[in-house]
Scaffold this motif. Structure first.
Motif, PDB file in Angstrom:
ATOM      1  N   HIS A 298      31.948 -32.903 -12.716  1.00 60.82           N
ATOM      2  CA  HIS A 298      30.590 -32.202 -13.115  1.00 60.82           C
ATOM      3  C   HIS A 298      30.618 -32.362 -14.514  1.00 60.82           C
ATOM      4  O   HIS A 298      31.643 -32.567 -15.333  1.00 60.82           O
ATOM      5  CB  HIS A 298      30.759 -30.654 -12.662  1.00 60.82           C
TER       6      HIS A 298
ATOM      7  N   GLU B 113      27.215 -32.604 -10.383  1.00 59.73           N
ATOM      8  CA  GLU B 113      26.096 -31.311 -10.848  1.00 59.73           C
ATOM      9  C   GLU B 113      26.555 -31.058 -12.349  1.00 59.73           C
ATOM     10  O   GLU B 113      27.419 -31.598 -12.757  1.00 59.73           O
ATOM     11  CB  GLU B 113      26.900 -30.234 -10.168  1.00 59.73           C
TER      12      GLU B 113
ATOM     13  N   GLU C 112      16.369 -21.899 -15.929  1.00 60.95           N
ATOM     14  CA  GLU C 112      15.874 -21.586 -14.874  1.00 60.95           C
ATOM     15  C   GLU C 112      14.472 -22.513 -14.683  1.00 60.95           C
ATOM     16  O   GLU C 112      14.415 -23.262 -13.423  1.00 60.95           O
ATOM     17  CB  GLU C 112      15.347 -20.134 -14.416  1.00 60.95           C
TER      18      GLU C 112
ATOM     19  N   ARG D 180      39.062 -23.628  -3.018  1.00 60.79           N
ATOM     20  CA  ARG D 180      37.769 -23.950  -3.667  1.00 60.79           C
ATOM     21  C   ARG D 180      37.334 -25.252  -3.610  1.00 60.79           C
ATOM     22  O   ARG D 180      38.270 -26.392  -3.762  1.00 60.79           O
ATOM     23  CB  ARG D 180      37.911 -23.733  -5.200  1.00 60.79           C
TER      24      ARG D 180
ATOM     25  N   ARG E 198      26.963 -27.898 -15.245  1.00 59.27           N
ATOM     26  CA  ARG E 198      27.172 -26.634 -15.364  1.00 59.27           C
ATOM     27  C   ARG E 198      26.940 -25.924 -16.869  1.00 59.27           C
ATOM     28  O   ARG E 198      27.207 -26.811 -17.984  1.00 59.27           O
ATOM     29  CB  ARG E 198      28.631 -26.336 -15.058  1.00 59.27           C
TER      30      ARG E 198
ATOM     31  N   TYR F  44      18.028 -24.610 -13.122  1.00 63.04           N
ATOM     32  CA  TYR F  44      19.593 -24.191 -13.008  1.00 63.04           C
ATOM     33  C   TYR F  44      19.346 -22.839 -12.283  1.00 63.04           C
ATOM     34  O   TYR F  44      18.434 -22.144 -12.179  1.00 63.04           O
ATOM     35  CB  TYR F  44      19.946 -23.939 -14.231  1.00 63.04           C
ATOM     36  N   ARG F  45      20.387 -22.471 -11.481  1.00 64.51           N
ATOM     37  CA  ARG F  45      20.513 -20.913 -10.575  1.00 64.51           C
ATOM     38  C   ARG F  45      21.930 -20.492 -11.227  1.00 64.51           C
ATOM     39  O   ARG F  45      22.984 -21.334 -11.444  1.00 64.51           O
ATOM     40  CB  ARG F  45      20.239 -21.434  -9.271  1.00 64.51           C
ATOM     41  N   THR F  46      22.060 -19.088 -11.147  1.00 61.06           N
ATOM     42  CA  THR F  46      23.316 -18.578 -11.406  1.00 61.06           C
ATOM     43  C   THR F  46      24.250 -18.410 -10.001  1.00 61.06           C
ATOM     44  O   THR F  46      23.689 -18.089  -9.075  1.00 61.06           O
ATOM     45  CB  THR F  46      23.059 -16.988 -11.737  1.00 61.06           C
ATOM     46  N   VAL F  47      25.447 -18.857 -10.417  1.00 61.98           N
ATOM     47  CA  VAL F  47      26.359 -18.920  -9.172  1.00 61.98           C
ATOM     48  C   VAL F  47      27.375 -18.020  -9.375  1.00 61.98           C
ATOM     49  O   VAL F  47      28.244 -17.656  -8.348  1.00 61.98           O
ATOM     50  CB  VAL F  47      27.344 -20.263  -8.694  1.00 61.98           C
ATOM     51  N   ARG F  48      27.594 -17.534 -10.583  1.00 63.24           N
ATOM     52  CA  ARG F  48      28.817 -16.262 -10.727  1.00 63.24           C
ATOM     53  C   ARG F  48      28.429 -15.555 -12.061  1.00 63.24           C
ATOM     54  O   ARG F  48      27.627 -15.992 -12.914  1.00 63.24           O
ATOM     55  CB  ARG F  48      30.060 -17.085 -10.859  1.00 63.24           C
ATOM     56  N   ARG F  49      28.647 -14.317 -11.902  1.00 61.56           N
ATOM     57  CA  ARG F  49      28.041 -13.438 -13.096  1.00 61.56           C
ATOM     58  C   ARG F  49      29.477 -12.653 -13.523  1.00 61.56           C
ATOM     59  O   ARG F  49      30.619 -12.461 -12.852  1.00 61.56           O
ATOM     60  CB  ARG F  49      27.218 -12.208 -12.768  1.00 61.56           C
TER      61      ARG F  49
ATOM     62  N   ASP G  75      27.263 -22.186 -19.327  1.00 66.06           N
ATOM     63  CA  ASP G  75      27.379 -20.837 -19.462  1.00 66.06           C
ATOM     64  C   ASP G  75      26.564 -20.362 -20.328  1.00 66.06           C
ATOM     65  O   ASP G  75      26.348 -20.849 -21.453  1.00 66.06           O
ATOM     66  CB  ASP G  75      28.936 -20.583 -19.828  1.00 66.06           C
TER      67      ASP G  75
END
Ligand SMILES: CC(C)(COP(=O)(O)OP(=O)(O)OC[C@H]1O[C@@H](n2cnc3c(N)ncnc32)[C@H](O)[C@@H]1OP(=O)(O)O)[C@@H](O)C(=O)NCCC(=O)NCCS
Length: 165
Positions: A97, A133, A150, A92, A135, A154-159, A137
């Motif tokens: 951040h 960046e 949004e 990874r 982050r 911001y955008r979703t990278v993991r659900r 949740d």
């Protein structure tokens, strides 16, 4: 609405902050009642609570802060933010951040730009410490903050997916 000032919290803000964290939690309990448990009625004072203690540590630590939005001497919003480095991992990418743990604007003061100002200040705070960046949740529900994030880029990278069995 009276002008908003954004500033770092001090230890003297802890009682007002605890009240706002309580409201913040109960807002989410109403949004995801099958996930979060209500704290019930707020206590008379928070002075002996774990939260009060924890806020002192967050305010005083080098790698965390709480920024508050103040209007006419009243705390109407907060942003709790940390700067963190991802653990090294061969699979990874690792980033320094900002980690936005909590962002809350008091009911009655929402939709006047306070959340945007607090989020910008939290981003600036993290950027000044080398973060590349930010982050966050969030819980997803009808009244939840996803649309706000949004709008702020911001955008979703993991659900996190679930299915009842
Ligand atoms: C989410 C929250 C912090 C936003 O703060 P705010 O001061 O109301 O937001 P702003 O006034 O700066 O809004 C900025 C934009 O986002 C929009 N917006 C605000 N809340 C929104 C929401 N829940 N859903 C969709 N859009 C939203 C505003 O309409 C505004 O849009 P515009 O620029 O087109 O007018 C605040 O509503 C809040 O504390 N909610 C409860 C707690 C919460 O959800 N916190 C985040 C948990 S991680």
């Amino acid at each position: 609405m009276t002008a908003i000032t954004i500033r770092p919290a001090t230890l003297d803000d802890r009682e007002a902050l605890c009240t706002l964290y309580h409201e913040f939690h109960e807002f989410h309990v109403r949004g995801v009642p099958d996930r979060l448990l209500s704290l019930g009625r707020p206590p008379e004072t928070y002075e002996d609570s774990d939260l009060y203690e924890a806020l002192g540590r967050i305010i005083e630590a080098e790698d965390s802060t709480i920024l508050v939005g103040e209007s006419a001497g009243q705390i109407v919003g907060l942003a709790e933010v940390y700067v963190r480095h991802d653990e090294p991992n061969p699979l990874r990418a690792s980033y320094l951040h900002g980690d936005l743990q909590s962002l809350a604007v008091k009911e009655g003061f929402r939709r006047h730009g306070v959340g945007t100002e607090l989020l910008s200040a939290a981003q600036e705070w993290a950027k000044a410490r080398g973060a590349t960046e930010m982050r966050a949740d969030t819980w997803e529900f009808e009244e939840g903050p996803l649309g706000f994030y949004e709008k702020c880029g911001y955008r979703t990278v993991r659900r996190n997916l679930i299915r009842g069995l």
